[in-house]
Design an enzyme around this catalytic site. Structure first.
Site, PDB file in Angstrom:
ATOM      1  N   PRO A 128       0.784  -1.224   0.000  1.00  0.00           N
ATOM      2  CG  PRO A 128      -0.225  -1.173   2.094  1.00  0.00           C
ATOM      3  CD  PRO A 128       0.454  -2.097   1.124  1.00  0.00           C
ATOM      4  CG  ASN A 129      -0.307   4.353   1.197  1.00  0.00           C
ATOM      5  OD1 ASN A 129      -1.236   4.919   0.619  1.00  0.00           O
ATOM      6  ND2 ASN A 129      -0.448   3.793   2.374  1.00  0.00           N
ATOM      7  NE  ARG A 143       3.971   6.817   1.266  1.00  0.00           N
ATOM      8  CZ  ARG A 143       4.190   5.646   1.875  1.00  0.00           C
ATOM      9  NH1 ARG A 143       4.698   4.621   1.211  1.00  0.00           N
ATOM     10  NH2 ARG A 143       3.888   5.492   3.127  1.00  0.00           N
ATOM     11  CE1 TYR A 152       8.721   5.382   2.942  1.00  0.00           C
ATOM     12  CE2 TYR A 152       7.115   7.177   3.051  1.00  0.00           C
ATOM     13  CZ  TYR A 152       7.639   6.008   3.561  1.00  0.00           C
ATOM     14  OH  TYR A 152       7.108   5.450   4.696  1.00  0.00           O
ATOM     15  CG  ASN A 206       8.316  -1.745   0.752  1.00  0.00           C
ATOM     16  OD1 ASN A 206       7.704  -1.842   1.812  1.00  0.00           O
ATOM     17  ND2 ASN A 206       8.911  -0.620   0.374  1.00  0.00           N
ATOM     18  CB  ALA A 264       1.475   0.485   6.743  1.00  0.00           C
ATOM     19  CG  HIS A 316       4.939  -1.693  10.542  1.00  0.00           C
ATOM     20  ND1 HIS A 316       6.293  -1.962  10.573  1.00  0.00           N
ATOM     21  CD2 HIS A 316       4.780  -0.668   9.645  1.00  0.00           C
ATOM     22  CE1 HIS A 316       6.924  -1.113   9.756  1.00  0.00           C
ATOM     23  NE2 HIS A 316       6.026  -0.325   9.182  1.00  0.00           N
ATOM     24  CG  ASP A 327      -0.092 -16.921   8.798  1.00  0.00           C
ATOM     25  OD1 ASP A 327       0.953 -16.900   9.469  1.00  0.00           O
ATOM     26  OD2 ASP A 327      -1.232 -16.998   9.302  1.00  0.00           O
ATOM     27  CD  GLU A 330       9.888  -7.088   5.730  1.00  0.00           C
ATOM     28  OE1 GLU A 330       9.183  -8.111   5.824  1.00  0.00           O
ATOM     29  OE2 GLU A 330      10.056  -6.304   6.674  1.00  0.00           O
ATOM     30  CG  HIS A 375      10.966  -1.854   5.147  1.00  0.00           C
ATOM     31  ND1 HIS A 375       9.619  -1.821   4.888  1.00  0.00           N
ATOM     32  CD2 HIS A 375      11.204  -3.023   5.784  1.00  0.00           C
ATOM     33  CE1 HIS A 375       9.062  -2.918   5.376  1.00  0.00           C
ATOM     34  NE2 HIS A 375       9.996  -3.670   5.914  1.00  0.00           N
ATOM     35  CB  ILE A 376      12.044   3.156   0.523  1.00  0.00           C
ATOM     36  CG1 ILE A 376      11.509   2.310  -0.646  1.00  0.00           C
ATOM     37  CG2 ILE A 376      12.708   4.444   0.040  1.00  0.00           C
ATOM     38  CD1 ILE A 376      10.302   2.924  -1.349  1.00  0.00           C
ATOM     39  CB  SER A 377      12.165   4.988   5.244  1.00  0.00           C
ATOM     40  OG  SER A 377      11.232   4.077   5.816  1.00  0.00           O
ATOM     41  NE  ARG A 389       9.692   6.745   8.721  1.00  0.00           N
ATOM     42  CZ  ARG A 389       8.764   6.463   7.802  1.00  0.00           C
ATOM     43  NH1 ARG A 389       8.935   5.460   6.970  1.00  0.00           N
ATOM     44  NH2 ARG A 389       7.676   7.202   7.728  1.00  0.00           N
ATOM     45  NE  ARG A 410       6.670   4.915  10.022  1.00  0.00           N
ATOM     46  CZ  ARG A 410       5.592   4.997   9.240  1.00  0.00           C
ATOM     47  NH1 ARG A 410       5.280   4.011   8.423  1.00  0.00           N
ATOM     48  NH2 ARG A 410       4.804   6.059   9.264  1.00  0.00           N
TER      49      ARG A 410
HETATM   50  C1  DQA Z   1       7.992   1.416   4.094  1.00  0.00           C
HETATM   51  C2  DQA Z   1       8.017   1.691   5.600  1.00  0.00           C
HETATM   52  C3  DQA Z   1       6.642   1.470   6.203  1.00  0.00           C
HETATM   53  O1  DQA Z   1       6.668   1.730   7.592  1.00  0.00           O
HETATM   54  C4  DQA Z   1       5.628   2.385   5.565  1.00  0.00           C
HETATM   55  O2  DQA Z   1       4.346   2.139   6.070  1.00  0.00           O
HETATM   56  C5  DQA Z   1       5.640   2.314   4.067  1.00  0.00           C
HETATM   57  C6  DQA Z   1       6.927   2.227   3.383  1.00  0.00           C
HETATM   58  C7  DQA Z   1       9.355   1.752   3.442  1.00  0.00           C
HETATM   59  O3  DQA Z   1       9.549   1.331   2.301  1.00  0.00           O
HETATM   60  O4  DQA Z   1      10.193   2.432   4.033  1.00  0.00           O
HETATM   61  O5  DQA Z   1       4.610   2.420   3.419  1.00  0.00           O
HETATM   62  O6  DQA Z   1       7.748   0.041   3.885  1.00  0.00           O
END
Ligand code: DQA
Length: 147
Positions: free
Chosen positions: A10-11, A18, A23, A75, A78, A81, A88, A100, A102-104, A109, A113
């Site tokens: 998502p997102n 965003r 990001y 990735n 959210a 978390h 599963d 896995e 994560h960009i950030s 943070r 997270r």
């Molecule tokens: C994220 C980190 C997550 O906490 C956040 O909800 C995202 C992006 C990252 O790529 O840093 O949507 O997965």
């Protein structure tokens, strides 16, 4: 040719729109092109999938089993978390390496997270490298001795 699936949750379709200070300014299309270009350079087939919906992500993870992919980069956004359902699904597919991303730097943070419920079902995690983290994850898959 190895087949690598890259799932974004998502997102992540909102990259470049965003929270740019977190990001970056590059958009989702840029990310897809970067991964596809890397595939041409390194000789693997890349497929990118993005969804804002938990069930659609689970369906795609299950499909990866039937597609016999050689590796999965995910990735989960959210969902990382708190989605036990995605955890599963990841735990259900054990034939290929799963990394896995994560960009950030999620560990630097908000506290919520710091926890990843999906990471234990993966073979590794890369955080805080920006979009380049996806290529690092792909490198890990390409280096995987089992395949
Ligand atoms: C994220 C980190 C997550 O906490 C956040 O909800 C995202 C992006 C990252 O790529 O840093 O949507 O997965």
């Amino acid at each position: 040719m190895k087949k690598i699936l890259v799932i974004n949750g998502p997102n992540l379709n909102f990259l470049g729109i965003r929270e740019k200070s977190i990001y970056g300014c590059e958009d989702y299309d840029h990310l897809v092109k970067m991964i596809e270009d890397y595939g041409r350079e390194k000789g693997f087939e890349a497929e990118c999938f993005q969804s804002n919906h938990e069930g659609a992500i689970i369906d795609r993870i299950q499909q990866a089993y039937f597609d016999k992919v050689d590796g999965l980069v995910i990735n989960p956004g959210a969902y990382t978390h708190y989605s036990y359902a995605i955890r599963d699904a990841l735990a259900s597919v054990t034939d290929f390496p799963k990394i896995e991303v994560h960009i950030s730097d999620v560990n630097a943070r908000e506290e919520f997270r710091h926890i990843s419920v999906t990471e234990p079902a993966c073979d590794g995690q890369i955080v805080g490298q920006g979009l380049k983290g996806y290529l690092t994850a792909i490198d890990r898959i390409l280096e995987d001795k089992k395949r």
